[in-house]
Write a protein that holds these residues in place. Structure first.
Motif, PDB file in Angstrom:
ATOM      1  N   ASP A  18     -36.711  -5.263  10.586  1.00 12.16           N
ATOM      2  CA  ASP A  18     -37.238  -3.970  10.131  1.00 12.16           C
ATOM      3  C   ASP A  18     -37.423  -3.006  11.305  1.00 12.16           C
ATOM      4  O   ASP A  18     -37.256  -1.795  11.152  1.00 12.16           O
ATOM      5  N   ALA A  19     -37.719  -3.547  12.485  1.00  8.77           N
ATOM      6  CA  ALA A  19     -37.898  -2.702  13.668  1.00  8.77           C
ATOM      7  C   ALA A  19     -36.597  -2.020  14.095  1.00  8.77           C
ATOM      8  O   ALA A  19     -36.625  -0.997  14.779  1.00  8.77           O
ATOM      9  N   ASP A  20     -35.451  -2.569  13.680  1.00  8.22           N
ATOM     10  CA  ASP A  20     -34.154  -1.972  14.015  1.00  8.22           C
ATOM     11  C   ASP A  20     -33.805  -0.767  13.143  1.00  8.22           C
ATOM     12  O   ASP A  20     -32.931   0.023  13.492  1.00  8.22           O
ATOM     13  N   VAL A  21     -34.447  -0.651  11.994  1.00  5.10           N
ATOM     14  CA  VAL A  21     -34.024   0.329  10.997  1.00  5.10           C
ATOM     15  C   VAL A  21     -34.069   1.771  11.501  1.00  5.10           C
ATOM     16  O   VAL A  21     -33.108   2.526  11.272  1.00  5.10           O
ATOM     17  N   PRO A  22     -35.098   2.227  12.201  1.00  7.64           N
ATOM     18  CA  PRO A  22     -35.055   3.617  12.689  1.00  7.64           C
ATOM     19  C   PRO A  22     -33.860   3.889  13.609  1.00  7.64           C
ATOM     20  O   PRO A  22     -33.215   4.936  13.495  1.00  7.64           O
ATOM     21  N   GLU A  23     -33.545   2.952  14.493  1.00  5.96           N
ATOM     22  CA  GLU A  23     -32.396   3.147  15.378  1.00  5.96           C
ATOM     23  C   GLU A  23     -31.085   3.108  14.582  1.00  5.96           C
ATOM     24  O   GLU A  23     -30.162   3.882  14.855  1.00  5.96           O
ATOM     25  N   CYS A  24     -31.002   2.221  13.601  1.00  5.01           N
ATOM     26  CA  CYS A  24     -29.819   2.184  12.722  1.00  5.01           C
ATOM     27  C   CYS A  24     -29.657   3.509  11.990  1.00  5.01           C
ATOM     28  O   CYS A  24     -28.545   4.035  11.871  1.00  5.01           O
ATOM     29  N   ALA A  25     -30.753   4.053  11.490  1.00  3.52           N
ATOM     30  CA  ALA A  25     -30.705   5.320  10.761  1.00  3.52           C
ATOM     31  C   ALA A  25     -30.235   6.454  11.670  1.00  3.52           C
ATOM     32  O   ALA A  25     -29.430   7.302  11.250  1.00  3.52           O
ATOM     33  N   ALA A  26     -30.703   6.471  12.902  1.00  2.00           N
ATOM     34  CA  ALA A  26     -30.269   7.497  13.851  1.00  2.00           C
ATOM     35  C   ALA A  26     -28.768   7.359  14.129  1.00  2.00           C
ATOM     36  O   ALA A  26     -28.041   8.362  14.193  1.00  2.00           O
ATOM     37  N   LEU A  27     -28.306   6.132  14.268  1.00  4.76           N
ATOM     38  CA  LEU A  27     -26.889   5.879  14.486  1.00  4.76           C
ATOM     39  C   LEU A  27     -26.075   6.302  13.267  1.00  4.76           C
ATOM     40  O   LEU A  27     -25.010   6.921  13.391  1.00  4.76           O
ATOM     41  N   LEU A  28     -26.594   6.001  12.087  1.00  8.32           N
ATOM     42  CA  LEU A  28     -25.915   6.389  10.850  1.00  8.32           C
ATOM     43  C   LEU A  28     -25.752   7.903  10.759  1.00  8.32           C
ATOM     44  O   LEU A  28     -24.705   8.395  10.318  1.00  8.32           O
ATOM     45  N   ARG A  29     -26.755   8.640  11.177  1.00 10.53           N
ATOM     46  CA  ARG A  29     -26.649  10.109  11.144  1.00 10.53           C
ATOM     47  C   ARG A  29     -25.504  10.598  12.037  1.00 10.53           C
ATOM     48  O   ARG A  29     -24.789  11.541  11.690  1.00 10.53           O
ATOM     49  N   GLY A  47     -33.932   4.569   4.073  1.00  5.65           N
ATOM     50  CA  GLY A  47     -33.922   3.943   2.756  1.00  5.65           C
ATOM     51  C   GLY A  47     -32.566   3.360   2.414  1.00  5.65           C
ATOM     52  O   GLY A  47     -32.474   2.324   1.739  1.00  5.65           O
ATOM     53  N   TRP A  48     -31.492   3.991   2.884  1.00  4.56           N
ATOM     54  CA  TRP A  48     -30.130   3.532   2.633  1.00  4.56           C
ATOM     55  C   TRP A  48     -29.891   2.156   3.251  1.00  4.56           C
ATOM     56  O   TRP A  48     -29.020   1.414   2.811  1.00  4.56           O
ATOM     57  N   MET A  49     -30.692   1.804   4.246  1.00  3.10           N
ATOM     58  CA  MET A  49     -30.561   0.497   4.902  1.00  3.10           C
ATOM     59  C   MET A  49     -31.092  -0.640   4.032  1.00  3.10           C
ATOM     60  O   MET A  49     -30.953  -1.804   4.385  1.00  3.10           O
ATOM     61  N   TYR A  50     -31.717  -0.304   2.922  1.00  2.00           N
ATOM     62  CA  TYR A  50     -32.299  -1.313   2.026  1.00  2.00           C
ATOM     63  C   TYR A  50     -31.690  -1.183   0.626  1.00  2.00           C
ATOM     64  O   TYR A  50     -32.378  -0.824  -0.327  1.00  2.00           O
ATOM     65  N   PRO A  51     -30.394  -1.493   0.487  1.00  6.17           N
ATOM     66  CA  PRO A  51     -29.766  -1.375  -0.832  1.00  6.17           C
ATOM     67  C   PRO A  51     -30.332  -2.412  -1.807  1.00  6.17           C
ATOM     68  O   PRO A  51     -30.892  -3.440  -1.393  1.00  6.17           O
ATOM     69  N   ALA A  52     -30.161  -2.144  -3.084  1.00  6.69           N
ATOM     70  CA  ALA A  52     -30.585  -3.096  -4.111  1.00  6.69           C
ATOM     71  C   ALA A  52     -29.886  -4.425  -3.878  1.00  6.69           C
ATOM     72  O   ALA A  52     -28.708  -4.470  -3.542  1.00  6.69           O
ATOM     73  N   GLY A  53     -30.632  -5.504  -4.029  1.00  6.77           N
ATOM     74  CA  GLY A  53     -30.050  -6.834  -3.901  1.00  6.77           C
ATOM     75  C   GLY A  53     -29.712  -7.252  -2.485  1.00  6.77           C
ATOM     76  O   GLY A  53     -28.897  -8.164  -2.284  1.00  6.77           O
ATOM     77  N   LEU A  54     -30.322  -6.614  -1.488  1.00  4.88           N
ATOM     78  CA  LEU A  54     -30.032  -6.957  -0.093  1.00  4.88           C
ATOM     79  C   LEU A  54     -30.304  -8.437   0.158  1.00  4.88           C
ATOM     80  O   LEU A  54     -31.399  -8.935  -0.105  1.00  4.88           O
ATOM     81  N   MET A  55     -29.308  -9.133   0.662  1.00  2.65           N
ATOM     82  CA  MET A  55     -29.444 -10.551   0.994  1.00  2.65           C
ATOM     83  C   MET A  55     -29.615 -10.763   2.496  1.00  2.65           C
ATOM     84  O   MET A  55     -30.375 -11.625   2.921  1.00  2.65           O
ATOM     85  N   ALA A  56     -28.867 -10.010   3.287  1.00  2.00           N
ATOM     86  CA  ALA A  56     -28.898 -10.147   4.743  1.00  2.00           C
ATOM     87  C   ALA A  56     -28.341  -8.872   5.355  1.00  2.00           C
ATOM     88  O   ALA A  56     -27.534  -8.176   4.734  1.00  2.00           O
ATOM     89  N   ALA A  57     -28.768  -8.584   6.565  1.00  2.00           N
ATOM     90  CA  ALA A  57     -28.230  -7.442   7.309  1.00  2.00           C
ATOM     91  C   ALA A  57     -28.090  -7.851   8.760  1.00  2.00           C
ATOM     92  O   ALA A  57     -28.876  -8.665   9.274  1.00  2.00           O
ATOM     93  N   PHE A  58     -27.080  -7.301   9.402  1.00  2.00           N
ATOM     94  CA  PHE A  58     -26.756  -7.640  10.781  1.00  2.00           C
ATOM     95  C   PHE A  58     -26.599  -6.369  11.595  1.00  2.00           C
ATOM     96  O   PHE A  58     -26.204  -5.329  11.072  1.00  2.00           O
ATOM     97  N   VAL A  59     -26.901  -6.481  12.874  1.00  2.00           N
ATOM     98  CA  VAL A  59     -26.665  -5.382  13.799  1.00  2.00           C
ATOM     99  C   VAL A  59     -25.849  -5.901  14.970  1.00  2.00           C
ATOM    100  O   VAL A  59     -25.900  -7.081  15.323  1.00  2.00           O
ATOM    101  N   ALA A  60     -25.099  -4.987  15.551  1.00  2.00           N
ATOM    102  CA  ALA A  60     -24.397  -5.243  16.804  1.00  2.00           C
ATOM    103  C   ALA A  60     -25.149  -4.464  17.860  1.00  2.00           C
ATOM    104  O   ALA A  60     -25.506  -3.300  17.647  1.00  2.00           O
ATOM    105  N   ALA A  70     -24.130  -3.967   9.410  1.00  2.00           N
ATOM    106  CA  ALA A  70     -23.460  -4.450   8.192  1.00  2.00           C
ATOM    107  C   ALA A  70     -24.494  -5.179   7.349  1.00  2.00           C
ATOM    108  O   ALA A  70     -25.463  -5.734   7.876  1.00  2.00           O
ATOM    109  N   ALA A  71     -24.265  -5.195   6.033  1.00  2.00           N
ATOM    110  CA  ALA A  71     -25.173  -5.881   5.117  1.00  2.00           C
ATOM    111  C   ALA A  71     -24.382  -6.687   4.094  1.00  2.00           C
ATOM    112  O   ALA A  71     -23.188  -6.438   3.869  1.00  2.00           O
TER     113      ALA A  71
END
Length: 182
Positions: A18-29, A47-60, A70-71
């Motif tokens: 969850d701590a990665d999400v703000p940086e992921c969002a900035a990268l997504l922009r 919010g887009w980083m938490y799609p319905a039915g999320l099973m796993a998410a990965f960062v590089a 990727a999710a």
């Protein structure tokens, strides 16, 4: 050792926190500004980083920050899922969806997208799930990557955006998902 191999070795793929999400969002922009991905826009990038039915998410990532994301999600009315079910007789409960894959502008051409896709597909395979996904026809670089990976084209669809637009898309299955005995 070739520079591209050194680049790939410097990249680490790991589970997203969850701590990665703000940086992921900035990268997504940044990705959206460059490529128009995701076609839905980035008004709620976190919010887009938490799609319905999320099973796993990965960062590089590498020293200095994150490079991509990727999710893997449960099926949720996806055209690619419907196509795989129709073509193979697989049950929806046997399928996972590769989603939310993007690579920041500075990391392109280094194999980061493939590394993220492979991590997500390996996760699905580890759960004995057949992986599918869609990609907008405009995203030719991504299509080329998936085809080089051996992904199988299932068919074409239209991606419906909440603002009423429809975007032509291709549906793919991961290598082995169409015929898991192959």
């Amino acid at each position: 050792m070739a520079d591209s191999q050194k680049d790939q070795e410097a990249v680490q793929i790991r589970a997203r926190t969850d701590a990665d999400v703000p940086e992921c969002a900035a990268l997504l922009r940044k990705v959206y500004a460059l490529d128009g991905y995701p076609v839905e826009g980035v008004a709620d990038a976190e919010g887009w980083m938490y799609p319905a039915g999320l099973m796993a998410a990965f960062v590089a990532g590498e020293t200095g920050g994150l490079l991509g994301h990727a999710a893997v999600c449960e099926p949720n009315g996806d055209a690619a899922v419907e196509m795989l079910v129709a073509q193979t007789g697989a049950a929806e409960s046997e399928i996972a969806v590769l989603a939310r894959l993007f690579v920041g502008p500075k990391a392109r051409g280094r194999g980061v997208g493939r590394m993220l896709a492979e991590a997500a597909l390996a996760y699905a395979a580890g759960k004995r799930l057949r992986a599918v996904f869609d990609v907008m026809e405009k995203d030719r670089t991504a299509i080329g990557m998936y085809e080089r990976m051996g992904c199988v084209l299932l068919g074409r669809t239209l991606h419906h955006v909440t603002d009423g637009r429809t975007i032509p898309a291709l549906c793919y299955a991961a290598p082995g998902a169409v015929d898991p005995t192959a």
